[in-house]
Design a protein around this motif. Structure first.
Motif, PDB file in Angstrom:
ATOM      1  N   UNK A 197       0.807  -1.231   0.000  1.00 44.61           N
ATOM      2  CA  UNK A 197       0.000   0.000   0.000  1.00 44.61           C
ATOM      3  C   UNK A 197       0.842   1.284   0.000  1.00 44.61           C
ATOM      4  N   UNK A 198       1.688   1.445  -0.986  1.00 43.65           N
ATOM      5  CA  UNK A 198       2.562   2.617  -1.038  1.00 43.65           C
ATOM      6  C   UNK A 198       1.814   3.919  -1.224  1.00 43.65           C
ATOM      7  N   UNK A 199       0.801   3.919  -2.074  1.00 41.66           N
ATOM      8  CA  UNK A 199       0.025   5.141  -2.292  1.00 41.66           C
ATOM      9  C   UNK A 199      -0.716   5.559  -1.041  1.00 41.66           C
ATOM     10  N   UNK A 200      -1.216   4.608  -0.304  1.00 42.97           N
ATOM     11  CA  UNK A 200      -1.930   4.886   0.941  1.00 42.97           C
ATOM     12  C   UNK A 200      -0.981   5.477   1.983  1.00 42.97           C
ATOM     13  N   UNK A 201       0.213   4.928   2.079  1.00 48.94           N
ATOM     14  CA  UNK A 201       1.203   5.451   3.015  1.00 48.94           C
ATOM     15  C   UNK A 201       1.623   6.868   2.618  1.00 48.94           C
ATOM     16  N   UNK A 202       1.762   7.102   1.334  1.00 46.31           N
ATOM     17  CA  UNK A 202       2.100   8.450   0.851  1.00 46.31           C
ATOM     18  C   UNK A 202       1.002   9.446   1.222  1.00 46.31           C
ATOM     19  N   UNK A 203      -0.244   9.057   0.999  1.00 51.25           N
ATOM     20  CA  UNK A 203      -1.366   9.937   1.340  1.00 51.25           C
ATOM     21  C   UNK A 203      -1.416  10.217   2.841  1.00 51.25           C
ATOM     22  N   UNK A 204      -1.097   9.216   3.648  1.00 53.71           N
ATOM     23  CA  UNK A 204      -1.070   9.417   5.096  1.00 53.71           C
ATOM     24  C   UNK A 204      -0.008  10.448   5.475  1.00 53.71           C
ATOM     25  N   UNK A 205       1.178  10.307   4.915  1.00 55.33           N
ATOM     26  CA  UNK A 205       2.251  11.261   5.218  1.00 55.33           C
ATOM     27  C   UNK A 205       1.921  12.657   4.707  1.00 55.33           C
ATOM     28  N   UNK A 206       1.306  12.740   3.541  1.00 54.13           N
ATOM     29  CA  UNK A 206       0.916  14.044   2.989  1.00 54.13           C
ATOM     30  C   UNK A 206      -0.086  14.737   3.904  1.00 54.13           C
ATOM     31  N   UNK A 207      -1.030  13.958   4.439  1.00 57.71           N
ATOM     32  CA  UNK A 207      -2.003  14.532   5.350  1.00 57.71           C
ATOM     33  C   UNK A 207      -1.375  14.956   6.673  1.00 57.71           C
ATOM     34  N   UNK A 208      -0.369  14.241   7.143  1.00 61.21           N
ATOM     35  CA  UNK A 208       0.354  14.682   8.335  1.00 61.21           C
ATOM     36  C   UNK A 208       1.013  16.035   8.090  1.00 61.21           C
TER      37      UNK A 208
END
Length: 148
Positions: free
Chosen positions: A91-102
């Protein structure tokens, strides 16, 4: 995206990571095949209404079973097929979105996405371990049958 596009892109992604990981040339097509089958299983299950975490467990289990078969048949290490095969499921895209939201200070969304990415990552591990446990149990039962 259509099923054909899903087949092609997952095959290319898995074979491409096989190249990055210096997989022997004769195993590249098999690596692509393993990743393609795992991804299509995931897509069909998740589109069929099954939760994505359970769909990931099942797809990674399928990847591990096919990898074990290829490793035994072609006398190569199982890790060659397993690593390339699970790449489409990560789930790389999901992890990226999580970091972007942080970074954007949207902590509620970031925590939700991070938890989802963590659960999917754990489900990949569970599918691989479950497959290996079943494989070991089958081996052990075959050994016990041959002793008697």
């Amino acid at each position: 995206m259509s099923i054909i596009e899903q087949l092609v892109t997952s095959f290319i992604a898995s074979a491409g990571f096989g190249i990055i990981f210096n997989v022997p040339k004769e195993s590249l097509l098999k690596c692509g095949f393993v990743g393609m089958v795992g991804w299509i299983a995931y897509i069909l299950l998740s589109n069929g209404g099954i939760d994505i975490v359970l769909a990931t467990v099942i797809a990674s289990f399928i990847v591990a079973v096919i990898s074990q078969y290829f490793a035994k048949t072609y006398k190569t290490p199982i890790i060659i097929f397993t690593v390339a095969g699970i790449i489409p499921l990560v789930p790389g895209g999901l992890a990226y979105d999580a970091m972007r939201n942080f970074v954007e200070n949207d902590y509620n969304m970031a925590i939700n996405l991070a938890a989802k990415a963590f659960m999917i990552s754990g489900s990949i591990a569970m599918g691989l371990v479950f497959s290996e446990a079943i494989n070991q149990a089958i081996r052990k039962s075959k050994q016990e049958l041959t002793k008697t």
